[in-house]
Design a protein around this motif. Structure first.
Motif, PDB file in Angstrom:
ATOM      1  N   PHE A  99       0.841  -1.195   0.000  1.00  0.00           N
ATOM      2  CA  PHE A  99       0.000   0.000   0.000  1.00  0.00           C
ATOM      3  C   PHE A  99       0.875   1.245   0.000  1.00  0.00           C
ATOM      4  O   PHE A  99       1.722   1.419   0.871  1.00  0.00           O
ATOM      5  CB  PHE A  99      -0.907  -0.002   1.244  1.00  0.00           C
ATOM      6  CG  PHE A  99      -1.842   1.167   1.313  1.00  0.00           C
ATOM      7  CD1 PHE A  99      -2.956   1.223   0.500  1.00  0.00           C
ATOM      8  CD2 PHE A  99      -1.613   2.208   2.195  1.00  0.00           C
ATOM      9  CE1 PHE A  99      -3.827   2.302   0.565  1.00  0.00           C
ATOM     10  CE2 PHE A  99      -2.473   3.295   2.265  1.00  0.00           C
ATOM     11  CZ  PHE A  99      -3.586   3.335   1.446  1.00  0.00           C
ATOM     12  N   ILE A 100       0.681   2.104  -1.003  1.00  0.00           N
ATOM     13  CA  ILE A 100       1.413   3.367  -1.067  1.00  0.00           C
ATOM     14  C   ILE A 100       0.406   4.500  -0.861  1.00  0.00           C
ATOM     15  O   ILE A 100      -0.702   4.468  -1.386  1.00  0.00           O
ATOM     16  CB  ILE A 100       2.196   3.522  -2.392  1.00  0.00           C
ATOM     17  CG1 ILE A 100       3.072   4.774  -2.343  1.00  0.00           C
ATOM     18  CG2 ILE A 100       1.298   3.476  -3.597  1.00  0.00           C
ATOM     19  CD1 ILE A 100       4.124   4.838  -3.441  1.00  0.00           C
ATOM     20  N   TYR A 101       0.813   5.456  -0.038  1.00  0.00           N
ATOM     21  CA  TYR A 101      -0.080   6.569   0.269  1.00  0.00           C
ATOM     22  C   TYR A 101       0.704   7.872   0.261  1.00  0.00           C
ATOM     23  O   TYR A 101       1.931   7.881   0.211  1.00  0.00           O
ATOM     24  CB  TYR A 101      -0.783   6.353   1.604  1.00  0.00           C
ATOM     25  CG  TYR A 101       0.134   6.292   2.801  1.00  0.00           C
ATOM     26  CD1 TYR A 101       0.293   7.392   3.631  1.00  0.00           C
ATOM     27  CD2 TYR A 101       0.845   5.132   3.102  1.00  0.00           C
ATOM     28  CE1 TYR A 101       1.136   7.342   4.726  1.00  0.00           C
ATOM     29  CE2 TYR A 101       1.690   5.077   4.198  1.00  0.00           C
ATOM     30  CZ  TYR A 101       1.829   6.182   5.011  1.00  0.00           C
ATOM     31  OH  TYR A 101       2.671   6.137   6.083  1.00  0.00           O
ATOM     32  N   ARG A 102      -0.044   8.961   0.312  1.00  0.00           N
ATOM     33  CA  ARG A 102       0.553  10.284   0.164  1.00  0.00           C
ATOM     34  C   ARG A 102      -0.223  11.276   1.017  1.00  0.00           C
ATOM     35  O   ARG A 102      -1.417  11.087   1.263  1.00  0.00           O
ATOM     36  CB  ARG A 102       0.458  10.668  -1.314  1.00  0.00           C
ATOM     37  CG  ARG A 102       1.253  11.850  -1.750  1.00  0.00           C
ATOM     38  CD  ARG A 102       1.145  11.984  -3.255  1.00  0.00           C
ATOM     39  NE  ARG A 102       2.061  12.967  -3.768  1.00  0.00           N
ATOM     40  CZ  ARG A 102       2.159  13.302  -5.036  1.00  0.00           C
ATOM     41  NH1 ARG A 102       1.397  12.707  -5.938  1.00  0.00           N
ATOM     42  NH2 ARG A 102       3.012  14.207  -5.427  1.00  0.00           N
ATOM     43  N   ASP A 103       0.428  12.313   1.424  1.00  0.00           N
ATOM     44  CA  ASP A 103      -0.219  13.382   2.182  1.00  0.00           C
ATOM     45  C   ASP A 103      -1.420  13.886   1.368  1.00  0.00           C
ATOM     46  O   ASP A 103      -1.278  14.189   0.176  1.00  0.00           O
ATOM     47  CB  ASP A 103       0.795  14.511   2.402  1.00  0.00           C
ATOM     48  CG  ASP A 103       0.266  15.637   3.256  1.00  0.00           C
ATOM     49  OD1 ASP A 103      -0.833  16.154   2.963  1.00  0.00           O
ATOM     50  OD2 ASP A 103       0.965  16.021   4.210  1.00  0.00           O
ATOM     51  N   PRO A 104      -2.615  13.956   1.987  1.00  0.00           N
ATOM     52  CA  PRO A 104      -3.802  14.396   1.238  1.00  0.00           C
ATOM     53  C   PRO A 104      -3.652  15.767   0.570  1.00  0.00           C
ATOM     54  O   PRO A 104      -4.243  16.010  -0.476  1.00  0.00           O
ATOM     55  CB  PRO A 104      -4.909  14.427   2.294  1.00  0.00           C
ATOM     56  CG  PRO A 104      -4.458  13.433   3.306  1.00  0.00           C
ATOM     57  CD  PRO A 104      -2.949  13.541   3.337  1.00  0.00           C
ATOM     58  N   ARG A 105      -2.846  16.644   1.142  1.00  0.00           N
ATOM     59  CA  ARG A 105      -2.625  17.947   0.500  1.00  0.00           C
ATOM     60  C   ARG A 105      -1.903  17.766  -0.829  1.00  0.00           C
ATOM     61  O   ARG A 105      -2.226  18.415  -1.828  1.00  0.00           O
ATOM     62  CB  ARG A 105      -1.830  18.855   1.430  1.00  0.00           C
ATOM     63  CG  ARG A 105      -2.592  19.212   2.701  1.00  0.00           C
ATOM     64  CD  ARG A 105      -1.713  19.875   3.707  1.00  0.00           C
ATOM     65  NE  ARG A 105      -0.695  18.929   4.171  1.00  0.00           N
ATOM     66  CZ  ARG A 105       0.175  19.168   5.130  1.00  0.00           C
ATOM     67  NH1 ARG A 105       0.192  20.340   5.731  1.00  0.00           N
ATOM     68  NH2 ARG A 105       1.047  18.262   5.495  1.00  0.00           N
ATOM     69  N   ASP A 106      -0.927  16.858  -0.843  1.00  0.00           N
ATOM     70  CA  ASP A 106      -0.207  16.580  -2.082  1.00  0.00           C
ATOM     71  C   ASP A 106      -1.105  15.876  -3.095  1.00  0.00           C
ATOM     72  O   ASP A 106      -0.992  16.098  -4.297  1.00  0.00           O
ATOM     73  CB  ASP A 106       1.029  15.727  -1.801  1.00  0.00           C
ATOM     74  CG  ASP A 106       2.080  16.474  -0.993  1.00  0.00           C
ATOM     75  OD1 ASP A 106       2.128  17.718  -1.083  1.00  0.00           O
ATOM     76  OD2 ASP A 106       2.843  15.813  -0.263  1.00  0.00           O
ATOM     77  N   VAL A 107      -1.998  15.006  -2.597  1.00  0.00           N
ATOM     78  CA  VAL A 107      -2.953  14.337  -3.483  1.00  0.00           C
ATOM     79  C   VAL A 107      -3.835  15.379  -4.161  1.00  0.00           C
ATOM     80  O   VAL A 107      -4.057  15.325  -5.375  1.00  0.00           O
ATOM     81  CB  VAL A 107      -3.813  13.307  -2.710  1.00  0.00           C
ATOM     82  CG1 VAL A 107      -4.960  12.797  -3.576  1.00  0.00           C
ATOM     83  CG2 VAL A 107      -2.955  12.147  -2.223  1.00  0.00           C
ATOM     84  N   ALA A 108      -4.332  16.348  -3.403  1.00  0.00           N
ATOM     85  CA  ALA A 108      -5.197  17.384  -3.973  1.00  0.00           C
ATOM     86  C   ALA A 108      -4.482  18.148  -5.078  1.00  0.00           C
ATOM     87  O   ALA A 108      -5.035  18.371  -6.162  1.00  0.00           O
ATOM     88  CB  ALA A 108      -5.664  18.348  -2.877  1.00  0.00           C
ATOM     89  N   VAL A 109      -3.240  18.517  -4.830  1.00  0.00           N
ATOM     90  CA  VAL A 109      -2.475  19.264  -5.840  1.00  0.00           C
ATOM     91  C   VAL A 109      -2.208  18.379  -7.060  1.00  0.00           C
ATOM     92  O   VAL A 109      -2.304  18.827  -8.207  1.00  0.00           O
ATOM     93  CB  VAL A 109      -1.164  19.816  -5.234  1.00  0.00           C
ATOM     94  CG1 VAL A 109      -0.278  20.414  -6.314  1.00  0.00           C
ATOM     95  CG2 VAL A 109      -1.484  20.857  -4.164  1.00  0.00           C
ATOM     96  N   SER A 110      -1.904  17.105  -6.831  1.00  0.00           N
ATOM     97  CA  SER A 110      -1.649  16.189  -7.937  1.00  0.00           C
ATOM     98  C   SER A 110      -2.905  15.981  -8.790  1.00  0.00           C
ATOM     99  O   SER A 110      -2.837  15.969 -10.017  1.00  0.00           O
ATOM    100  CB  SER A 110      -1.139  14.850  -7.404  1.00  0.00           C
ATOM    101  OG  SER A 110      -0.795  14.008  -8.471  1.00  0.00           O
ATOM    102  N   VAL A 111      -4.049  15.812  -8.149  1.00  0.00           N
ATOM    103  CA  VAL A 111      -5.310  15.677  -8.888  1.00  0.00           C
ATOM    104  C   VAL A 111      -5.554  16.938  -9.716  1.00  0.00           C
ATOM    105  O   VAL A 111      -5.896  16.868 -10.901  1.00  0.00           O
ATOM    106  CB  VAL A 111      -6.499  15.421  -7.926  1.00  0.00           C
ATOM    107  CG1 VAL A 111      -7.835  15.571  -8.653  1.00  0.00           C
ATOM    108  CG2 VAL A 111      -6.393  14.039  -7.297  1.00  0.00           C
TER     109      VAL A 111
END
Length: 190
Positions: A99-111
């Motif tokens: 399982f790989i995960y990421r800081d939700p703030r970074d996810v928002a910017v990536s999306v």
């Protein structure tokens, strides 16, 4: 002097599921796993649709239909929010769950960047983006929710879900037999 690699036909003892929060490095992580001798990508066309299912039973149904070859070395990849039924099924069939995960703030910017990447509407969400007047409003749309339609994980061209849903994936972090890695640690060159 040339070195010969050992002749391994399959170094993987179990099938592997690479699971992730969307936009957290799924493809990068999958490519690394596929470099292991004997690893074979087994594309599951709809595995990421686990996230689009409303109930645990629906999520398990999609998972079981997409992961049907359980021979060692098979590698599956997708996005599956935590589900107690899925967790039990994966443990029963002894899939190695990465399982790989990421800081939700970074996810928002990536999306945000993923949708905005091209000037042509190649992504379903592009029309929702085009209706916003500036980049700030587009980023806020990813964070708080944008559009109409079903809530929850169900994705449709009329709805960008709230980034808070990312946290439903993070319940995997509490499961002992799930190998976890954070995106920032994965790409750290140290």
């Amino acid at each position: 002097m040339a070195y010969a690699l050992p002749n391994h036909t399959n170094t993987l003892a179990r099938p592997i599921l690479i699971d992730s929060v969307p936009k957290s490095g799924t493809n990068l992580f999958r490519n690394l796993v596929l470099a292991i001798p004997g690893a074979q990508h087994f594309p599951a066309q709809r595995l990421s649709f686990v996230a689009e299912s409303d109930t645990d039973e629906q999520r398990l149904h999609v998972l079981r239909n997409q992961i049907y070859d359980l021979r060692p070395g098979k590698v599956y990849a997708g996005h599956g929010p935590f589900s107690p039924l899925a967790q039990t099924w994966l443990a029963t069939y002894k899939l190695k769950h990465l399982f790989i995960y990421r800081d939700p703030r970074d996810v928002a910017v990536s999306v945000y960047h993923f949708i905005k990447k091209d000037k042509q509407p190649r992504h379903d969400y592009y029309k929702l983006y085009a209706s916003r007047t500036n980049d700030y409003e587009r980023l806020i749309a990813v964070i708080v929710r944008c559009g109409e339609g079903k809530t929850g994980h169900l994705l449709c061209p009329r709805l960008i879900p709230n980034i808070r849903l990312t946290y439903e994936y993070l319940d995997w972090l509490e499961i002992d037999h799930v190998y976890m890695i954070q995106y920032k640690d994965f790409i750290d060159d140290k």
